[in-house]
Design a protein around this motif. Structure first.
Motif, mmCIF file in Angstrom:
data_model
loop_
_atom_site.group_PDB
_atom_site.id
_atom_site.type_symbol
_atom_site.label_atom_id
_atom_site.label_comp_id
_atom_site.label_asym_id
_atom_site.label_seq_id
_atom_site.Cartn_x
_atom_site.Cartn_y
_atom_site.Cartn_z
ATOM 1 N N CYS A 23 34.572 28.716 50.475
ATOM 2 C CA CYS A 23 33.776 29.550 49.564
ATOM 3 C C CYS A 23 34.674 30.571 48.890
ATOM 4 O O CYS A 23 35.636 31.067 49.485
ATOM 5 N N PHE A 24 34.298 30.883 47.675
ATOM 6 C CA PHE A 24 34.969 31.969 46.968
ATOM 7 C C PHE A 24 34.694 33.282 47.696
ATOM 8 O O PHE A 24 33.583 33.527 48.167
ATOM 9 N N SER A 25 35.716 34.114 47.812
ATOM 10 C CA SER A 25 35.510 35.427 48.421
ATOM 11 C C SER A 25 35.865 36.551 47.444
ATOM 12 O O SER A 25 35.033 37.387 47.119
ATOM 13 N N GLN A 26 37.109 36.563 46.980
ATOM 14 C CA GLN A 26 37.524 37.627 46.061
ATOM 15 C C GLN A 26 38.556 37.096 45.068
ATOM 16 O O GLN A 26 39.215 36.097 45.341
ATOM 17 N N VAL A 27 38.702 37.819 43.938
ATOM 18 C CA VAL A 27 39.818 37.546 43.041
ATOM 19 C C VAL A 27 40.399 38.879 42.580
ATOM 20 O O VAL A 27 39.664 39.825 42.299
ATOM 21 N N LYS A 28 41.721 38.965 42.563
ATOM 22 C CA LYS A 28 42.414 40.199 42.173
ATOM 23 C C LYS A 28 43.230 39.936 40.927
ATOM 24 O O LYS A 28 43.809 38.870 40.772
ATOM 25 N N GLY A 29 43.289 40.918 40.062
ATOM 26 C CA GLY A 29 44.145 40.805 38.890
ATOM 27 C C GLY A 29 43.346 40.852 37.605
ATOM 28 O O GLY A 29 42.122 40.859 37.595
ATOM 29 N N ALA A 30 44.061 40.862 36.494
ATOM 30 C CA ALA A 30 43.429 41.007 35.180
ATOM 31 C C ALA A 30 42.758 39.715 34.743
ATOM 32 O O ALA A 30 43.174 38.624 35.100
ATOM 33 N N VAL A 31 41.703 39.889 33.942
ATOM 34 C CA VAL A 31 40.940 38.742 33.455
ATOM 35 C C VAL A 31 41.572 38.132 32.210
ATOM 36 O O VAL A 31 41.437 36.969 31.944
ATOM 37 N N ASP A 32 42.266 38.955 31.439
ATOM 38 C CA ASP A 32 42.716 38.477 30.133
ATOM 39 C C ASP A 32 43.726 37.342 30.239
ATOM 40 O O ASP A 32 44.499 37.247 31.181
ATOM 41 N N ASP A 33 43.690 36.480 29.239
ATOM 42 C CA ASP A 33 44.564 35.309 29.204
ATOM 43 C C ASP A 33 45.991 35.664 28.857
ATOM 44 O O ASP A 33 46.905 34.926 29.174
ATOM 45 N N ASN A 396 32.578 32.323 40.715
ATOM 46 C CA ASN A 396 32.836 33.709 41.047
ATOM 47 C C ASN A 396 31.963 34.344 42.099
ATOM 48 O O ASN A 396 32.264 35.415 42.586
ATOM 49 N N LYS A 397 30.841 33.730 42.431
ATOM 50 C CA LYS A 397 29.937 34.431 43.335
ATOM 51 C C LYS A 397 30.385 34.250 44.770
ATOM 52 O O LYS A 397 30.669 33.136 45.203
ATOM 53 N N PRO A 398 30.441 35.350 45.511
ATOM 54 C CA PRO A 398 30.818 35.245 46.926
ATOM 55 C C PRO A 398 29.903 34.280 47.653
ATOM 56 O O PRO A 398 28.714 34.193 47.369
ATOM 57 N N ARG A 399 30.486 33.536 48.546
ATOM 58 C CA ARG A 399 29.772 32.548 49.365
ATOM 59 C C ARG A 399 29.331 31.323 48.570
ATOM 60 O O ARG A 399 28.601 30.479 49.077
ATOM 61 N N THR A 400 29.788 31.206 47.315
ATOM 62 C CA THR A 400 29.576 29.952 46.579
ATOM 63 C C THR A 400 30.547 28.925 47.140
ATOM 64 O O THR A 400 31.747 29.174 47.166
ATOM 65 N N VAL A 401 30.010 27.782 47.563
ATOM 66 C CA VAL A 401 30.891 26.753 48.098
ATOM 67 C C VAL A 401 31.638 26.080 46.948
ATOM 68 O O VAL A 401 31.045 25.748 45.923
ATOM 69 N N LEU A 402 32.927 25.921 47.107
ATOM 70 C CA LEU A 402 33.736 25.308 46.058
ATOM 71 C C LEU A 402 33.471 23.811 45.980
ATOM 72 O O LEU A 402 33.378 23.134 47.001
ATOM 73 N N LYS A 403 33.379 23.345 44.759
ATOM 74 C CA LYS A 403 33.134 21.916 44.555
ATOM 75 C C LYS A 403 34.466 21.170 44.541
ATOM 76 O O LYS A 403 35.391 21.590 43.856
ATOM 77 N N PRO A 404 34.567 20.077 45.270
ATOM 78 C CA PRO A 404 35.816 19.318 45.234
ATOM 79 C C PRO A 404 36.090 18.786 43.838
ATOM 80 O O PRO A 404 35.161 18.450 43.108
#
Lengths: 457, 117
Positions: A23-33, A396-404
């Protein structure tokens, strides 16, 4: 040995996935491309307890995250990682003699095991290794006789009584200070550092040499491997990675650009130019092509926690070697075999030289490595199942299970698959780390750090 | 190589049986590369890359080199290759315009919530 199977997959059905649901937990850093070069993450490392997570970047900065204490009431997930300390580890330098700029990019960070209240880590750029002490300050002395609280000096004639200063609590301050600087020992570019299990010495490896240091001594180091030929025209291979054995303080390995790994025993001689063991998989000469040597170059070598196995990463695969068997790996996992028919363009855009790292989970049962398009792969050594996941802000949502994810190598692309030609080769995951005890992983994209956890019911 | 039905390696194996006999994907790629760059060395990707790797690092120049190069340039145009493409400083002396700017101030990493410049 019987393959392990989890109760979860029995009750919920195998469903083609792994036993673990990430599951997604957190992401750090800037959003911009638009990514500034300095923000490119160049190394990621958990400390021995997993409480701290360090990153290094191309700008020479280190950021350390700390896991917050588990909330006993909310047992949905484990503690989040928040910024604990950040500092400038290395700065750009100039070697005037050779007219060379020395990059401040942090190539590797390695933590020392904790011995007291402070934390210590080694960080290195191409030329210099530094020992950093990270300590907490949560008290400060108050009530000086000659100074006001703001630091101004009091007029001594106004002092009529004496008092003893006392320590009062203050907001937590985390300070990083360089305690040792290990410089001027490498002519070539440092690719690895590894702390010995004696916790007193460590090795640093560059393209042609490996040095042994004592953590207390900065003005000298011992050269233990030297593969520089007398005539540089005869150069055929370079050192790509090196690591100490996790338990035997006399043993280390180093990998080469030709796909070999040498195990050396420091008891055998002072200069370990002659290996004790040479690990090499025989190649079928009829399969040889212009690319063979380039893609066989080992970009990372890691011992298992047990010390019985080591894992190597070359351009297309991950191999597990039993230290008792030199002539071939015991397991081979294809990371992105579909790239074999793209080698020409990967050579032209230099991607063929990308150095992917790999890591073990705490129990040595699963290995992980990165790929392109912000994909990363995990291989379960027991079930022989593998999975491809993506580090993306879309989940992006916490506890969202990642899709293979699935890459379609040729022809008929199924729904939800991505074709090889659609892969973004600028989105590469070179650095990943696995918590030493839990199923928590840190995955670095170009400039973002993702933290994933397994689903806790 | 072990692999379940989900494993990527199966796609490659399927492709292999459909390949013309003796032509591996890697060899086909090699042929493509040699067609594009006929002057590419006979020796398989070996020491050229190693020398390039050992010499990684921005090379600068001294004023002697620079003035010599300027004098030469009056006669012919030097190719303006990027510094990473050349193995040695050799023919191409970088000019101030070719060199990337040295970094100015060092700001906090965005991972730690640093300021956007």
């Amino acid at each position: 040995m019987f393959p392990k199977f989890s109760l979860r997959s029995m009750f919920h059905g195998a469903g083609g996935g792994n036993d673990i649901q990430w599951c997604f937990s957190q992401v750090k850093g800037a959003v911009d491309d638009d990514v500034a070069e300095a923000d490119i993450i160049s190394t990621v490392e958990f400390n021995h307890s997993g409480e701290l997570l360090a990153t290094g970047d191309k700008g020479g900065r280190v950021v350390i995250f700390q896991q917050e204490q588990e909330n006993k009431i909310q047992s949905h997930s484990r503690g989040e990682y928040n910024v604990y300390s950040t500092f400038q580890s290395h700065e750009p330098e100039f070697d005037y003699l050779k007219s060379l700029e020395i990059e401040e990019k942090i190539n590797k960070i390695r933590w020392l095991p904790q011995k007291n209240a402070a934390q210590f880590l080694l960080s290195t750029n191409d030329k210099t290794i530094k020992l950093w002490k990270i300590s907490e300050r949560d008290k400060r002395p108050e009530g000086y006789n000659l100074k006001e609280e703001d630091g101004r000096y009091r007029d001594p004639t106004t002092v009529t009584t004496l008092r003893v200063p006392v320590f009062r609590p203050m907001d937590l301050m985390v300070e990083a200070s360089p305690r040792r600087i290990f410089a001027n020992a490498h002519t070539y570019h440092i690719n690895s550092i590894s702390i010995n299990s004696d916790y007193e010495t460590y090795l640093s490896a560059d393209d042609l040499r490996i040095n042994l240091w004592h953590l207390e001594i900065t003005d000298r180091s011992f050269n233990i491997v030297d593969i520089k030929p007398a005539n540089m025209e005869e150069l055929t291979e370079v050192i790509t990675a090196a690591e100490f054995h996790p338990n035997s303080c006399n043993t280390f390995v180093y990998s080469s650009s030709k796909g070999t790994i040498r195990l050396c025993d420091m008891r055998a001689s002072a200069l370990c130019d002659r290996h004790s063991k040479l690990f090499e998989e025989p190649e079928d000469p009829s399969n040889r092509s212009f690319f063979s040597e380039i893609i066989s170059s080992i970009s990372d070598v890691k011992f298992s926690h047990s010390g019985r196995y080591m894992m190597t990463r070359d351009y297309l695969s991950v191999k597990i070697w039993d230290l008792n068997m030199e002539n071939r790996p015991v397991e081979t996992y294809q990371v992105h075999e579909y790239l074999r028919s793209k080698l020409c363009s990967l050579y032209e855009n230099d991607c063929i030289f990308d150095k992917f790292e790999c890591c073990w989970n705490g129990s040595d049962s699963v290995v992980m490595t990165g790929s392109y398009n912000n994909f990363f792969r995990m291989f379960d050594r027991n079930t022989k199942r593998d999975i491809t996941l993506e580090a993306s802000r879309e989940n992006n949502k916490p506890r969202t299970v990642l899709k293979p994810r699935k890459v379609c190598a040729s022809g008929k692309r199924k729904k939800d698959e991505i074709s090889v030609d659609s892969l973004d080769f600028n989105k590469k995951i070179l650095h990943t780390a696995w918590h030493p005890k839990e199923n928590i992983i840190a995955v670095a994209t170009t400039n973002n750090l993702y933290i994933f956890q397994d689903k806790v019911n | 190589v072990a692999g379940g039905p989900e494993c990527d390696v199966c796609y490659w194996l399927v492709e292999d049986t459909q390949e013309k006999e003796g032509i591996l994907p890697e060899r086909a790629e090699e042929a493509k590369l040699k067609a594009k760059y006929p002057s590419l060395g006979q020796k398989p990707g070996g020491s050229d890359f190693l020398m390039k790797r050992l010499q990684k690092g921005q090379k600068y120049f001294d004023s002697g080199d620079y003035n010599m190069a300027k004098a030469k340039m009056k006669n012919k145009q030097l190719p303006s290759a990027g510094p990473d493409k050349s193995l040695v400083t050799g023919d191409h002396i970088p000019t101030p315009q070719d060199l990337p700017q040295r970094k100015s101030s060092l700001v906090t990493s965005k991972l730690a919530g640093g300021q956007v410049e």
